[in-house]
Design a protein around this motif. Structure first.
Motif, PDB file in Angstrom:
ATOM      1  N   SER A  83       0.857  -1.178   0.000  1.00 29.48           N
ATOM      2  CA  SER A  83       0.000   0.000   0.000  1.00 29.48           C
ATOM      3  C   SER A  83       0.900   1.237   0.000  1.00 29.48           C
ATOM      4  O   SER A  83       2.101   1.156   0.277  1.00 29.48           O
ATOM      5  CB  SER A  83      -0.943  -0.011   1.207  1.00 29.48           C
ATOM      6  OG  SER A  83      -0.220  -0.150   2.403  1.00 29.48           O
ATOM      7  N   ASP A  84       0.309   2.354  -0.323  1.00 27.76           N
ATOM      8  CA  ASP A  84       1.052   3.607  -0.406  1.00 27.76           C
ATOM      9  C   ASP A  84       1.789   3.896   0.905  1.00 27.76           C
ATOM     10  O   ASP A  84       1.242   3.711   1.991  1.00 27.76           O
ATOM     11  CB  ASP A  84       0.083   4.751  -0.722  1.00 27.76           C
ATOM     12  CG  ASP A  84       0.797   6.068  -0.907  1.00 27.76           C
ATOM     13  OD1 ASP A  84       1.764   6.114  -1.676  1.00 27.76           O
ATOM     14  OD2 ASP A  84       0.374   7.063  -0.273  1.00 27.76           O
ATOM     15  N   SER A 102       5.410   4.339  -3.350  1.00 27.47           N
ATOM     16  CA  SER A 102       4.263   5.244  -3.419  1.00 27.47           C
ATOM     17  C   SER A 102       3.272   4.663  -4.426  1.00 27.47           C
ATOM     18  O   SER A 102       3.660   4.330  -5.547  1.00 27.47           O
ATOM     19  CB  SER A 102       4.679   6.636  -3.896  1.00 27.47           C
ATOM     20  OG  SER A 102       5.622   7.207  -3.023  1.00 27.47           O
ATOM     21  N   VAL A 103       2.020   4.551  -4.016  1.00 28.67           N
ATOM     22  CA  VAL A 103       0.975   4.031  -4.908  1.00 28.67           C
ATOM     23  C   VAL A 103      -0.106   5.089  -5.025  1.00 28.67           C
ATOM     24  O   VAL A 103      -0.732   5.462  -4.040  1.00 28.67           O
ATOM     25  CB  VAL A 103       0.356   2.720  -4.359  1.00 28.67           C
ATOM     26  CG1 VAL A 103      -0.651   2.159  -5.348  1.00 28.67           C
ATOM     27  CG2 VAL A 103       1.417   1.697  -4.038  1.00 28.67           C
ATOM     28  N   GLU A 104      -0.291   5.575  -6.244  1.00 27.95           N
ATOM     29  CA  GLU A 104      -1.350   6.564  -6.491  1.00 27.95           C
ATOM     30  C   GLU A 104      -1.586   6.712  -7.988  1.00 27.95           C
ATOM     31  O   GLU A 104      -0.709   6.409  -8.799  1.00 27.95           O
ATOM     32  CB  GLU A 104      -1.004   7.906  -5.875  1.00 27.95           C
ATOM     33  CG  GLU A 104       0.299   8.504  -6.348  1.00 27.95           C
ATOM     34  CD  GLU A 104       0.652   9.787  -5.620  1.00 27.95           C
ATOM     35  OE1 GLU A 104       0.988  10.750  -6.310  1.00 27.95           O
ATOM     36  OE2 GLU A 104       0.575   9.816  -4.377  1.00 27.95           O
ATOM     37  N   ASP A 105      -2.778   7.162  -8.323  1.00 29.39           N
ATOM     38  CA  ASP A 105      -3.143   7.417  -9.720  1.00 29.39           C
ATOM     39  C   ASP A 105      -2.879   6.219 -10.626  1.00 29.39           C
ATOM     40  O   ASP A 105      -2.357   6.363 -11.723  1.00 29.39           O
ATOM     41  CB  ASP A 105      -2.412   8.653 -10.261  1.00 29.39           C
ATOM     42  CG  ASP A 105      -2.755   9.918  -9.489  1.00 29.39           C
ATOM     43  OD1 ASP A 105      -3.892  10.016  -9.005  1.00 29.39           O
ATOM     44  OD2 ASP A 105      -1.883  10.784  -9.371  1.00 29.39           O
ATOM     45  N   ASP A 106      -3.204   5.023 -10.153  1.00 26.89           N
ATOM     46  CA  ASP A 106      -3.042   3.797 -10.935  1.00 26.89           C
ATOM     47  C   ASP A 106      -1.611   3.518 -11.366  1.00 26.89           C
ATOM     48  O   ASP A 106      -1.368   2.936 -12.429  1.00 26.89           O
ATOM     49  CB  ASP A 106      -3.971   3.809 -12.163  1.00 26.89           C
ATOM     50  CG  ASP A 106      -5.432   3.816 -11.769  1.00 26.89           C
ATOM     51  OD1 ASP A 106      -5.767   3.218 -10.729  1.00 26.89           O
ATOM     52  OD2 ASP A 106      -6.245   4.406 -12.501  1.00 26.89           O
ATOM     53  N   GLY A 147      -6.509   1.745  -6.617  1.00 24.33           N
ATOM     54  CA  GLY A 147      -6.536   2.735  -5.542  1.00 24.33           C
ATOM     55  C   GLY A 147      -5.127   2.976  -5.011  1.00 24.33           C
ATOM     56  O   GLY A 147      -4.216   3.294  -5.749  1.00 24.33           O
ATOM     57  N   LYS A 148      -4.971   2.781  -3.712  1.00 23.76           N
ATOM     58  CA  LYS A 148      -3.686   3.005  -3.044  1.00 23.76           C
ATOM     59  C   LYS A 148      -2.962   1.681  -2.746  1.00 23.76           C
ATOM     60  O   LYS A 148      -2.098   1.623  -1.890  1.00 23.76           O
ATOM     61  CB  LYS A 148      -3.888   3.770  -1.735  1.00 23.76           C
ATOM     62  CG  LYS A 148      -4.452   5.162  -1.915  1.00 23.76           C
ATOM     63  CD  LYS A 148      -3.358   6.118  -2.270  1.00 23.76           C
ATOM     64  CE  LYS A 148      -3.843   7.552  -2.265  1.00 23.76           C
ATOM     65  NZ  LYS A 148      -2.775   8.463  -2.579  1.00 23.76           N
ATOM     66  N   LYS A 149      -3.344   0.611  -3.465  1.00 30.77           N
ATOM     67  CA  LYS A 149      -2.712  -0.695  -3.274  1.00 30.77           C
ATOM     68  C   LYS A 149      -2.233  -1.243  -4.596  1.00 30.77           C
ATOM     69  O   LYS A 149      -2.791  -0.965  -5.645  1.00 30.77           O
ATOM     70  CB  LYS A 149      -3.695  -1.676  -2.628  1.00 30.77           C
ATOM     71  CG  LYS A 149      -4.081  -1.267  -1.229  1.00 30.77           C
ATOM     72  CD  LYS A 149      -4.893  -2.307  -0.548  1.00 30.77           C
ATOM     73  CE  LYS A 149      -5.167  -1.845   0.869  1.00 30.77           C
ATOM     74  NZ  LYS A 149      -5.553  -2.919   1.724  1.00 30.77           N
TER      75      LYS A 149
END
Length: 156
Positions: A83-84, A102-106, A147-149
């Motif tokens: 996860s982020d 960092s996980v964001e915006d696909d 999402g954030k994963k």
């Protein structure tokens, strides 16, 4: 007979028109339902609607082989759900300080520092980018993001 053929022609025409109207789905008077009552017809099937178009189904989010156990990555060989904001620590033999994720915006971004102090950022990695990104013989691949994963795979 005066007017005989014309009169016969008119009668034949009237019968023909009545027959055509009956054949076109008009309901004979004796089978018509009273006003306000539901109507049913045994001679013609109810109009059918076209089959429903199935909505596109989303590809299910894959399960990571090592689940959320980031310790499985120490040997630079794992598939984990991250996860982020998580950090992945690899064994020192790989020459990389802990990897910030960092996980964001696909997409997924990996922030790495090598043993020599060089900083590298593998930005906006996606599952469809055509392959993993590699540093110090360690490859980082994004298998899925939601999402954030993300499910990532680390190999050497």
């Amino acid at each position: 007979m005066p007017g005989g053929p014309t009169r016969r022609m008119a009668l034949v025409s009237a019968v023909t028109v009545a027959g055509l109207l009956t054949g076109c789905g008009s309901v004979p008077e004796e089978t018509a339902a009273p006003a306000g009552a539901p109507t049913t017809s045994s001679t013609s099937p109810a109009p059918s609607s076209p089959p429903a178009t199935p909505s596109p189904t989303a590809t299910p989010f894959p399960k990571a082989k090592n689940g959320t156990k980031l310790r499985a990555c120490r040997d630079a060989k794992c598939e984990v759900l991250v996860s982020d904001g998580r950090t992945i620590t690899l064994d020192a033999r790989w020459g990389l300080a802990p990897v910030a994720v960092s996980v964001e915006d696909d997409s997924v971004t990996f922030h790495v520092v090598t043993a020599s102090g060089m900083q590298a950022t593998m930005s906006e990695q996606t599952p469809d980018q055509g392959g993993p990104s590699t540093i110090n013989d360690v490859s980082f691949e994004v298998l899925a993001v939601k999402g954030k994963k993300a499910v990532i795979k680390i190999t050497h």
